[in-house]
Enzyme design. Structure first.
Site, short mmCIF file in Angstrom:
data_model
loop_
_atom_site.label_atom_id
_atom_site.label_comp_id
_atom_site.label_asym_id
_atom_site.label_seq_id
_atom_site.Cartn_x
_atom_site.Cartn_y
_atom_site.Cartn_z
CB ILE A 78 37.32 -3.11 32.83
CG1 ILE A 78 36.24 -3.55 33.81
CG2 ILE A 78 38.29 -2.10 33.44
CD1 ILE A 78 36.76 -4.38 34.97
CB CYS A 79 33.22 0.54 31.37
SG CYS A 79 31.91 -0.53 30.76
CD GLN A 80 30.35 0.38 37.91
OE1 GLN A 80 31.39 1.00 38.10
NE2 GLN A 80 29.96 -0.58 38.74
N GLY A 82 30.26 -2.99 31.31
CA GLY A 82 30.71 -3.68 30.10
C GLY A 82 30.26 -3.01 28.81
CG MET A 107 35.02 -1.61 37.41
SD MET A 107 36.49 -2.49 38.00
CE MET A 107 36.39 -2.21 39.77
#
Length: 121
Positions: A78-80, A82, A107
């Site tokens: 996961i990141c901010q 995708g 996120m």
């Protein structure tokens, strides 16, 4: 260049929704957050392992071995939004026997769907 575009747009890369990710975590999948320290501190998924993308790209599966339980066979990234997690996924797939899944929407989607988010400091 084509490989980078495929990674950025998730062509052929398996993804899951935040709700599916919660179910997979409950079944033993590990969640790796590849955002930078400040982003992680501002809010992250409870139980996530924080390994920034740059570190993960440099260390690869060996770095995961050092941070995750030995029996972990499925890793959620996961990141901010995708995008960075897709890059992480493309760099890890095929390098070991683990399954790597990107959390679609990152996120931003996680917060929108409502699963719990933790904050540090």
């Amino acid at each position: 260049m084509i490989a980078l575009l495929k990674a950025l747009f998730g062509v052929g890369a398996p993804q899951v929704s935040p709700r599916d990710a919660v179910q997979r975590m409950n079944q033993g999948a590990a969640l790796v957050d590849v955002r930078e320290a400040g982003e992680f501190a501002a809010g992250h998924v409870r139980g996530a392992y924080h390994i920034p993308l740059g570190d993960l790209r440099a260390g690869g599966p060996a770095l995961l071995d050092a941070h995750l339980p030995a029996a972990t066979t499925e890793i959620l990234l996961i990141c901010q939004s995708g995008m960075r997690s897709r890059l992480a996924q493309s760099g890890l797939v095929g390098k070991d026997a683990r399954t790597y899944l990107n959390i679609a929407g990152g996120m931003s989607a996680w917060r929108a769907e409502g699963p719990p988010v933790s904050q540090q400091g």
